[in-house]
Write a protein that holds these residues in place. Sequence first.
Motif, mmCIF file in Angstrom:
data_model
loop_
_atom_site.group_PDB
_atom_site.id
_atom_site.type_symbol
_atom_site.label_atom_id
_atom_site.label_comp_id
_atom_site.label_asym_id
_atom_site.label_seq_id
_atom_site.Cartn_x
_atom_site.Cartn_y
_atom_site.Cartn_z
ATOM 1 N N ASP A 116 2.903 -33.992 -25.570
ATOM 2 C CA ASP A 116 3.112 -34.135 -27.014
ATOM 3 C C ASP A 116 1.736 -34.322 -27.681
ATOM 4 O OD1 ASP A 116 3.653 -34.985 -29.597
ATOM 5 O OD2 ASP A 116 5.334 -36.259 -29.025
ATOM 6 N N GLY A 117 1.182 -33.213 -28.115
ATOM 7 C CA GLY A 117 -0.175 -33.226 -28.672
ATOM 8 C C GLY A 117 -0.280 -34.051 -29.946
ATOM 9 N N GLU A 118 0.785 -34.043 -30.747
ATOM 10 C CA GLU A 118 0.722 -34.774 -32.015
ATOM 11 C C GLU A 118 0.666 -36.283 -31.761
ATOM 12 O OE1 GLU A 118 3.834 -33.720 -34.750
ATOM 13 O OE2 GLU A 118 3.281 -35.387 -36.076
ATOM 14 N N LEU A 119 1.495 -36.747 -30.830
ATOM 15 C CA LEU A 119 1.471 -38.178 -30.513
ATOM 16 C C LEU A 119 0.099 -38.562 -29.941
ATOM 17 C CD1 LEU A 119 2.938 -40.916 -30.215
ATOM 18 C CD2 LEU A 119 3.518 -40.233 -27.897
ATOM 19 N N ALA A 120 -0.412 -37.721 -29.047
ATOM 20 C CA ALA A 120 -1.724 -38.007 -28.445
ATOM 21 C C ALA A 120 -2.777 -38.106 -29.536
ATOM 22 C CB ALA A 120 -2.084 -36.916 -27.440
ATOM 23 N N HIS A 121 -2.741 -37.181 -30.458
ATOM 24 C CA HIS A 121 -3.730 -37.197 -31.539
ATOM 25 C C HIS A 121 -3.619 -38.494 -32.346
ATOM 26 C CE1 HIS A 121 -6.209 -35.917 -34.850
ATOM 27 N NE2 HIS A 121 -5.255 -36.319 -35.650
ATOM 28 N N ASN A 122 -2.391 -38.885 -32.650
ATOM 29 C CA ASN A 122 -2.205 -40.105 -33.449
ATOM 30 C C ASN A 122 -2.676 -41.355 -32.712
ATOM 31 O OD1 ASN A 122 -1.219 -38.870 -35.691
ATOM 32 N ND2 ASN A 122 0.914 -38.987 -35.019
ATOM 33 N N LEU A 221 0.715 -49.587 -8.141
ATOM 34 C CA LEU A 221 -0.436 -48.722 -8.433
ATOM 35 C C LEU A 221 -0.128 -47.310 -7.933
ATOM 36 C CD1 LEU A 221 -3.479 -50.972 -7.526
ATOM 37 C CD2 LEU A 221 -2.940 -49.998 -9.765
ATOM 38 N N GLY A 222 -0.361 -46.333 -8.786
ATOM 39 C CA GLY A 222 -0.115 -44.938 -8.395
ATOM 40 C C GLY A 222 1.285 -44.469 -8.722
ATOM 41 N N GLN A 223 2.163 -45.400 -9.131
ATOM 42 C CA GLN A 223 3.538 -45.019 -9.483
ATOM 43 C C GLN A 223 3.653 -44.719 -10.968
ATOM 44 O OE1 GLN A 223 6.260 -48.142 -8.387
ATOM 45 N NE2 GLN A 223 7.104 -46.878 -6.768
ATOM 46 N N CYS A 224 4.621 -43.870 -11.298
ATOM 47 C CA CYS A 224 4.865 -43.605 -12.720
ATOM 48 C C CYS A 224 6.358 -43.601 -12.972
ATOM 49 C CB CYS A 224 4.256 -42.264 -13.121
ATOM 50 S SG CYS A 224 5.178 -40.866 -12.519
ATOM 51 N N ARG A 225 6.722 -43.653 -14.235
ATOM 52 C CA ARG A 225 8.119 -43.458 -14.625
ATOM 53 C C ARG A 225 8.126 -42.825 -16.005
ATOM 54 N NH1 ARG A 225 9.368 -46.717 -18.785
ATOM 55 N NH2 ARG A 225 8.922 -48.963 -18.767
ATOM 56 N N LYS A 226 9.300 -42.231 -16.335
ATOM 57 C CA LYS A 226 9.414 -41.661 -17.683
ATOM 58 C C LYS A 226 9.546 -42.779 -18.701
ATOM 59 C CE LYS A 226 10.936 -37.098 -16.739
ATOM 60 N NZ LYS A 226 11.843 -36.014 -16.920
ATOM 61 N N LEU A 227 9.056 -42.559 -19.897
ATOM 62 C CA LEU A 227 9.238 -43.548 -20.961
ATOM 63 C C LEU A 227 10.703 -43.555 -21.393
ATOM 64 C CD1 LEU A 227 6.173 -43.725 -21.114
ATOM 65 C CD2 LEU A 227 6.316 -43.457 -23.571
ATOM 66 N N THR A 228 11.189 -44.704 -21.834
ATOM 67 C CA THR A 228 12.539 -44.769 -22.388
ATOM 68 C C THR A 228 12.494 -44.235 -23.830
ATOM 69 O OG1 THR A 228 12.184 -46.971 -23.306
ATOM 70 C CG2 THR A 228 13.035 -46.870 -21.047
ATOM 71 N N GLU A 229 13.681 -43.893 -24.343
ATOM 72 C CA GLU A 229 13.764 -43.433 -25.748
ATOM 73 C C GLU A 229 13.146 -44.465 -26.675
ATOM 74 O OE1 GLU A 229 14.891 -40.635 -27.346
ATOM 75 O OE2 GLU A 229 14.874 -39.847 -25.300
ATOM 76 N N GLU A 230 13.449 -45.756 -26.374
ATOM 77 C CA GLU A 230 12.941 -46.842 -27.223
ATOM 78 C C GLU A 230 11.411 -46.883 -27.202
ATOM 79 O OE1 GLU A 230 14.407 -50.668 -26.030
ATOM 80 O OE2 GLU A 230 13.657 -51.621 -27.850
ATOM 81 N N GLU A 231 10.837 -46.745 -26.021
ATOM 82 C CA GLU A 231 9.367 -46.755 -25.913
ATOM 83 C C GLU A 231 8.757 -45.582 -26.691
ATOM 84 O OE1 GLU A 231 8.582 -48.925 -21.591
ATOM 85 O OE2 GLU A 231 9.203 -46.828 -21.610
ATOM 86 N N ILE A 232 9.410 -44.422 -26.580
ATOM 87 C CA ILE A 232 8.883 -43.248 -27.300
ATOM 88 C C ILE A 232 8.935 -43.489 -28.810
ATOM 89 C CG2 ILE A 232 9.231 -40.774 -27.741
ATOM 90 C CD1 ILE A 232 10.466 -40.624 -24.869
ATOM 91 N N ASN A 233 10.096 -43.988 -29.265
ATOM 92 C CA ASN A 233 10.259 -44.227 -30.714
ATOM 93 C C ASN A 233 9.269 -45.275 -31.204
ATOM 94 O OD1 ASN A 233 12.243 -42.342 -30.855
ATOM 95 N ND2 ASN A 233 13.912 -43.816 -30.552
ATOM 96 N N ASN A 234 9.071 -46.338 -30.425
ATOM 97 C CA ASN A 234 8.128 -47.387 -30.831
ATOM 98 C C ASN A 234 6.696 -46.854 -30.911
ATOM 99 O OD1 ASN A 234 10.141 -49.259 -31.014
ATOM 100 N ND2 ASN A 234 9.762 -50.164 -29.005
ATOM 101 N N LEU A 235 6.361 -45.988 -29.950
ATOM 102 C CA LEU A 235 5.003 -45.423 -29.955
ATOM 103 C C LEU A 235 4.771 -44.540 -31.171
ATOM 104 C CD1 LEU A 235 3.897 -44.071 -26.469
ATOM 105 C CD2 LEU A 235 2.715 -45.699 -27.912
ATOM 106 N N LYS A 236 5.843 -43.808 -31.535
ATOM 107 C CA LYS A 236 5.719 -42.891 -32.683
ATOM 108 C C LYS A 236 5.706 -43.671 -33.999
ATOM 109 C CE LYS A 236 7.578 -38.825 -30.466
ATOM 110 N NZ LYS A 236 8.674 -37.881 -30.380
ATOM 111 N N GLY A 237 6.130 -44.938 -33.917
ATOM 112 C CA GLY A 237 6.050 -45.809 -35.104
ATOM 113 C C GLY A 237 7.181 -45.589 -36.067
#
Length: 237
Positions: A116-122, A221-237
């Motif tokens: 998501d380039g727009e989120l990264a930019h923001n 360390l080295g593990q990842c997971r997908k973000l939850t919908e809530e985390e995505i929405n919070n990041l987008k503000g």
Amino acid sequence: MNMRLDKLLSECGICTRSESKVYLKKGFVTVNGQKASKGDIKVDTDKDEILFKGERVMYSQFEYYMLNKPAGVVSATEDKNDKTVIDLIPKPHAKDIFPVGRLDKDTEGLLLITNDGELAHNLLSPKKHVDKTYFVRTQGGEVTEKDGEAFKNGVDIGEKDMTLPAELKIITSGEVSESELTIREGKFHQVKRMFKAVGKEVIYLKRLSMGALVLDESLELGQCRKLTEEEINNLKG
Ligand code: URA
């Protein structure tokens, strides 16, 4: 959006396009209640109800991963010599994912990886002043409230301008000290250079948060997971 069924399954991270042949043959996939056996049929991701083993397949244009970056891997999409953070994201994943900003090779902790380039930019835009909090272990003398004052007022790290106001929370202070530092910009080696400006050397650095996104400490360390919908929405503000 219209796309091939096998592409949808792979873009949703369910299986690779070649694996999908097997699953389709086994009858694991239905489109609007009908078993689908061919990957080349076109589906409408907005209108068609697609199930994989009875579970709804939801298409999203973007992927978002939280990685607990270990030391020794580089924050790049490819590298000739070193393992990259993208190598730590299990496949299948979107081809165009990238790390949002860089952590040094020896820095651990929170790294957002997305396409998501727009989120990264923001998140990265110097104008947005997104908070980034780091756990920092230093040597070279006690970290003091005076250092906290210096960080609040801005320190000279050899750039044109002084650093923006940053907050220091001292956890333990001694020959080796531990603290948390929140900065609102992202200059090259910024935390290390800020501590150097007050006479200390960073011997361990870990990012704890970026904007609204907080490192999930249950990730090894080295593990990842997908973000939850809530985390995505919070990041987008
Ligand atoms: N500041 C640093 O010095 N290094 C990092 O990896 C991140 C912030």
